[in-house]
Design a protein around this motif. Structure first.
Motif, PDB file in Angstrom:
ATOM      1  N   LYS A 147       0.305  -1.097   0.000  1.00  0.00           N
ATOM      2  CA  LYS A 147      -0.057  -0.246  -0.186  1.00  0.00           C
ATOM      3  C   LYS A 147       0.734   1.444  -0.703  1.00  0.00           C
ATOM      4  N   LYS A 148       2.200   1.253   0.350  1.00  0.00           N
ATOM      5  CA  LYS A 148       2.659   2.539   0.383  1.00  0.00           C
ATOM      6  C   LYS A 148       3.156   2.732  -0.816  1.00  0.00           C
ATOM      7  N   GLY A 149       3.441   2.044  -1.953  1.00  0.00           N
ATOM      8  CA  GLY A 149       3.734   2.754  -2.982  1.00  0.00           C
ATOM      9  C   GLY A 149       2.562   2.810  -4.204  1.00  0.00           C
ATOM     10  N   THR A 150       0.667   3.628  -3.235  1.00  0.00           N
ATOM     11  CA  THR A 150       0.203   3.713  -4.171  1.00  0.00           C
ATOM     12  C   THR A 150      -0.166   5.352  -4.352  1.00  0.00           C
ATOM     13  N   ALA A 151      -0.689   5.898  -5.364  1.00  0.00           N
ATOM     14  CA  ALA A 151      -1.047   6.852  -5.699  1.00  0.00           C
ATOM     15  C   ALA A 151      -1.849   8.227  -4.474  1.00  0.00           C
ATOM     16  N   TYR A 152      -2.729   6.928  -3.253  1.00  0.00           N
ATOM     17  CA  TYR A 152      -3.091   7.579  -2.268  1.00  0.00           C
ATOM     18  C   TYR A 152      -2.282   7.818  -0.881  1.00  0.00           C
ATOM     19  N   ALA A 153      -1.129   6.668  -1.381  1.00  0.00           N
ATOM     20  CA  ALA A 153      -0.637   7.237   0.041  1.00  0.00           C
ATOM     21  C   ALA A 153       0.380   8.398   0.029  1.00  0.00           C
ATOM     22  N   SER A 154       0.891   8.120  -1.172  1.00  0.00           N
ATOM     23  CA  SER A 154       1.968  10.186  -1.560  1.00  0.00           C
ATOM     24  C   SER A 154       0.978  10.542  -1.479  1.00  0.00           C
ATOM     25  N   GLN A 155      -0.420  10.776  -1.757  1.00  0.00           N
ATOM     26  CA  GLN A 155      -1.440  11.786  -1.639  1.00  0.00           C
ATOM     27  C   GLN A 155      -1.299  11.939  -0.110  1.00  0.00           C
ATOM     28  N   VAL A 156      -1.630  11.206   0.819  1.00  0.00           N
ATOM     29  CA  VAL A 156      -1.877  11.560   2.107  1.00  0.00           C
ATOM     30  C   VAL A 156      -0.350  12.383   2.753  1.00  0.00           C
ATOM     31  N   ALA A 157       1.054  11.628   2.533  1.00  0.00           N
ATOM     32  CA  ALA A 157       2.615  11.886   2.822  1.00  0.00           C
ATOM     33  C   ALA A 157       2.397  13.707   2.145  1.00  0.00           C
ATOM     34  N   ALA A 158       2.176  14.022   1.279  1.00  0.00           N
ATOM     35  CA  ALA A 158       2.001  15.323   0.611  1.00  0.00           C
ATOM     36  C   ALA A 158       1.280  16.091   1.387  1.00  0.00           C
TER      37      ALA A 158
END
Length: 135
Positions: free
Chosen positions: A61-72
């Motif tokens: 799940k770390k590699g998903t687009a949603y995870a990067s959105q939350v991190a940003a």
């Protein structure tokens, strides 16, 4: 607290000034396994950082687009509230799914994007070829 001999007052440290950084840089490293988002000033000193793993995502799940959105979102909130960041130059590195999602998130925090540059490493020469097979 230590008292000074001359004045008799207690020694106190100065309060740290909150630095205002109106323009800066956003570095996004998007791999297949994780996305790391870092806000920096124009000299490259880090202001705020976050990653998909630091936001509680585990495994694939770390590699998903949603995870990067939350991190940003997490990093943008820290940079906006802590330093008053209002515009950034974006540097994207890697081939992961979170490249675009992290940039789109900035619109929600009123951080304008001046430029987007892809700084993904490109091999010039490539890796050493395998040895020749024996007959």
């Amino acid at each position: 607290m230590a008292e000074t001999a001359v004045t008799g007052k207690t020694a106190s440290s100065k309060k740290k000034q909150r630095r205002s950084v109106p323009t800066g840089q956003l570095h996004i490293q998007a791999t297949f396994n994780n996305t790391i988002v870092t806000f920096a000033d124009n000299k490259g000193n880090v202001l705020a950082t976050s990653s998909a793993g630091a936001c509680g995502f585990r495994g694939s799940k770390k590699g998903t687009a949603y995870a990067s959105q939350v991190a940003a979102e997490k990093a943008a909130e820290a940079a906006k509230s802590g330093y008053g960041l209002s515009s950034v130059d974006v540097f994207v590195k890697g081939v992961g799914l979170g490249r675009d999602a992290a940039i789109r998130t900035l619109g929600n925090y009123d951080i304008s994007v001046n430029s987007i540059k892809d700084v993904t490493g490109v091999p010039h020469g490539g890796v050493r070829p395998r040895k020749a097979r024996r007959a």
